[in-house]
Write an enzyme that holds these catalytic residues in place. Structure first.
Site, mmCIF file in Angstrom:
data_model
loop_
_atom_site.group_PDB
_atom_site.id
_atom_site.type_symbol
_atom_site.label_atom_id
_atom_site.label_comp_id
_atom_site.label_asym_id
_atom_site.label_seq_id
_atom_site.Cartn_x
_atom_site.Cartn_y
_atom_site.Cartn_z
ATOM 1 C CD GLU A 164 39.957 45.343 37.437
ATOM 2 O OE1 GLU A 164 39.415 44.573 38.248
ATOM 3 O OE2 GLU A 164 39.487 45.589 36.332
ATOM 4 C CD GLU A 347 40.990 42.967 32.685
ATOM 5 O OE1 GLU A 347 39.782 42.915 33.013
ATOM 6 O OE2 GLU A 347 41.910 42.603 33.430
HETATM 7 O O1 LGS Z 1 37.884 38.504 34.686
HETATM 8 C C1 LGS Z 1 37.965 39.771 35.219
HETATM 9 C C2 LGS Z 1 37.235 40.766 34.373
HETATM 10 C C3 LGS Z 1 35.796 40.524 34.063
HETATM 11 O O2 LGS Z 1 35.137 41.779 34.356
HETATM 12 C C4 LGS Z 1 39.409 40.242 35.351
HETATM 13 O O3 LGS Z 1 40.197 39.323 36.045
HETATM 14 C C5 LGS Z 1 39.466 41.545 36.100
HETATM 15 O O4 LGS Z 1 40.737 42.140 35.923
HETATM 16 C C6 LGS Z 1 38.360 42.551 35.761
HETATM 17 O O5 LGS Z 1 37.860 43.046 36.953
HETATM 18 N N1 LGS Z 1 37.211 42.039 35.068
HETATM 19 C C7 LGS Z 1 35.989 42.584 35.027
HETATM 20 N N2 LGS Z 1 35.694 43.708 35.562
HETATM 21 C C8 LGS Z 1 34.487 44.387 35.512
HETATM 22 C C9 LGS Z 1 34.374 45.447 36.528
HETATM 23 C C10 LGS Z 1 32.976 45.973 36.503
HETATM 24 C C11 LGS Z 1 32.854 47.316 37.009
HETATM 25 C C12 LGS Z 1 33.054 47.451 38.466
HETATM 26 C C13 LGS Z 1 32.897 48.844 38.860
HETATM 27 C C14 LGS Z 1 33.164 49.131 40.284
HETATM 28 C C15 LGS Z 1 31.946 49.424 41.076
#
Ligand code: LGS
Length: 437
Positions: A164, A347
Site C-alpha cells: 500500500e 488482505e
Molecule cells: O492493519 C492494516 C489493515 C487494516 O485495515 C494493514 O497493515 C494494512 O496493510 C491495511 O491498510 N489495513 C487496512 N486497510 C483498510 C483501508 C481502508 C480503506 C482506505 C481507503 C482509502 C481512502
C-alpha cells in the site's frame, strides 16, 4: 459455498506485517514507526510495537496455529531494520530469524508470501538520508531487496515489493496519521514516486536473482462512489479513484500516471525524468489487492484534491468502514479488464467488537463478512477474473497503527497481558471451510 467451488490451485491464507506483530526490538535497529509511536499523541493510548504479539519469540507457536487452521499460505513482511542494521549493513541475526520462519512454514506445508516493505522504514534512512523523499532511496531499497532475494529466494517464490504505497505517501506525508507524520501535500507526491521507483528497482534485481519466482505489488484498493448524481460529485469521485487506485497501478502497467488526475494537480510539481517510468513499469507477475470497503465522495472546494468523504448508509465495522462486498467484485472485474494481470487478494477482513468469554470469541459478524467477500471472489472467478488466492487480514489481533491495540482484526484473539492466543469462532469456521466442511 465450499472450498471445492474454488479452483484447485487457489491459495487460502492469512496475512500479517512485521511491525504489527513481532516485538523483539532488542535484536534490531529502530524504524520510523518506533519513533512515531513513541511520540506522545500519535497513537491511541500511546500504544507502540515494542512487544506487540511477541511473534519474534513465539513464531513457532503461531505457525502451529496456522497449521491447525489449515491455511495453504502465509503472507508476512520482513522488517528491513532487522535484517540490515540501520537499513544498510546486513545483520545475520535478523536474517536468521526469517530463515527459521520460512523453514518452519515450509516444513508445515505453508507457502510463504513475503512483503518487503510494510511501512517500517529504518529510522536511520529517514533521519540521515531523508527517507522516501530522497531519490537514492530506490538504491537502498534495491540493495535490501537483493539481500533478501539472495538469502531466501531459493525457497520463497512469491514476493511483494511494497504494501500500500498510497498509505505510506498519503497518510505518512500528507495526512500525517502514519509515520513519519508529515503534512505536506507536495512531499506526498515525491514519496509516491520514489516508492514506485523503488518497486521497479526491486523487480529488476529479482529477475536477476530469482529466476523461477513471482513478484508483484500490493495496493489498497477501494471502490469509489459518488454521493450524488451531481456532475461535480461524479467528477470528484472519478479523480479520487485515480489518486488512490490508478496512481499506483497505471504507471506499472502503462508507464504513466492517470491523465485526468495529473491535469487536476496544477499546483503540484511532477517534474519526472522520462526514464523513471521505464524503471517503474517493469513487468510484474501479479497485483495484490487489499480490499476492505468503499469510499463515498462528494465535491469540496476547500480540499487540495477537491473532495470530501461522505458518510455512507451501510452497516459498518469497528473502524467505521462500510461493509460492501460488491465493491470487491466490481474492482476485481475492473482490474482484470484494465490491467490483465493475475490477482491475489492479499488482505481482506474486519475489526469487530470481540469479547473473550470462557476462552471463546463469538464473532459471527466476522464469519459473515468473510463469507460475503468469499462469495464476491467466487463470482469474480466465475466471471473470468484470474484470481489466485485470498489472504485474510489478519492471522491474529495486532498493533493497528494509529489505532494501537484498540482494534482487533484477527482470526485469533491475543490477550496482550499474557500473550495467550485463542481461536475465535471465525478461525474455527475457516478451519472447517478449508476442510471443505
Ligand atoms: O492493519 C492494516 C489493515 C487494516 O485495515 C494493514 O497493515 C494494512 O496493510 C491495511 O491498510 N489495513 C487496512 N486497510 C483498510 C483501508 C481502508 C480503506 C482506505 C481507503 C482509502 C481512502
Amino acid at each position: 459455498m465450499k472450498r471445492t467451488d474454488f479452483p484447485k490451485e487457489f491459495k487460502f491464507g492469512t496475512a500479517t506485517a512485521s511491525y504489527q506483530i513481532e516485538g523483539g526490538i532488542e535484536d534490531r535497529s529502530p524504524s520510523i514507526w518506533d519513533e512515531f509511536s513513541h511520540t506522545p499523541g500519535k497513537t491511541k493510548n500511546g500504544d507502540n510495537g515494542d512487544v506487540a504479539c511477541d511473534h519474534y519469540h513465539r513464531y513457532e507457536e503461531d505457525i502451529e496455529i496456522m497449521k491447525d487452521i489449515g491455511v495453504d499460505a502465509y503472507r508476512f513482511s520482513i522488517s528491513w531494520p532487522r535484517v540490515m542494521t540501520d537499513g544498510i549493513k546486513p545483520n545475520e541475526k535478523g536474517i536468521d530469524f526469517y530463515q527459521k520462519l520460512v523453514d518452519k512454514l515450509l516444513e508445515n506445508n505453508i507457502t510463504p508470501f513475503i512483503t518487503l516493505y510494510h511501512w517500517d522504514l529504518p529510522l536511520y534512512l529517514y533521519k540521515e538520508k531523508n527517507g522516501w523523499l530522497n531519490p537514492d532511496i530506490a538504491n537502498y531499497f534495491q540493495d535490501y531487496a537483493s539481500l533478501m532475494f539472495n538469502k531466501l529466494g531459493d525457497r520463497v517464490k512469491h514476493w511483494i515489493t511494497l504494501n500500500e504505497p498510497w498509505c505510506s505517501a498519503f497518510l505518512g506525508y500528507f495526512v500525517g496519521e502514519h509515520a513519519p507524520g508529515h503534512k505536506d501535500f507536495q512531499e506526498s507526491f515525491y514519496v509516491a514516486h520514489n516508492l514506485l521507483r523503488s518497486h521497479g528497482k526491486a523487480v529488476i534485481a529479482f529477475r536477476d536473482i530469482v529466476k523461477d519466482g513471482k513478484i508483484g505489488i500490493t495496493n489498497v484498493v477501494t471502490k469509489v462512489e459518488s454521493l450524488s448524481n451531481d456532475e461535480k460529485d461524479i467528477q470528484a469521485a472519478k479523480l479520487v479513484d485515480q489518486y488512490i487506485n490508478g496512481w499506483y497501478h497505471d504507471p506499472i502497467v502503462y508507464g504513466k500516471y492517470p491523465e485526468e488526475a495529473v491535469n487536476s494537480l496544477k499546483n503540484i510539481k511532477l517534474d519526472i525524468p522520462e526514464n523513471d517510468f521505464d524503471i517503474i513499469s517493469q513487468t510484474i507477475d501479479f497485483f495484490g489487492v487489499n480490499y476492505y470497503s468503499r469510499q463515498v465522495i462528494s465535491y469540496d472546494e476547500n480540499h487540495p484534491l477537491k473532495f470530501k468523504h461522505a458518510e455512507g448508509p451501510l452497516p459498518k465495522t469497528e473502524m467505521g468502514w462500510e461493509i460492501y462486498p460488491k465493491g470487491l467484485y466490481d474492482k476485481l472485474v475492473e482490474f482484470n479488464n484494465k490491467y490483465k494481470l493475475p490477482l491475489y487478494i492479499t488482505e481482506n477482513g474486519m475489526a469487530g467488537p470481540d469479547k473473550l468469554e470462557n476462552e471463546q470469541i463469538h464473532d459471527d459478524y466476522r464469519i459473515n463478512y468473510i463469507k460475503d467477500h468469499f462469495k464476491s471472489t467466487l463470482d469474480a472467478i466465475k466471471d473470468g477474473v484470474d484470481l489466485r488466492g485470498y489472504f485474510i487480514w489478519s492471522l491474529m489481533d495486532n498493533f493497528e497503527w494509529a489505532h494501537g491495540y484498540s482494534k482487533r482484526f484477527g482470526l485469533v484473539y491475543v490477550d496482550y497481558n499474557t500473550q495467550k492466543r485463542y481461536l475465535k469462532d471465525s478461525a474455527l469456521w475457516y478451519k472447517n471451510f478449508l476442510l471443505n466442511k
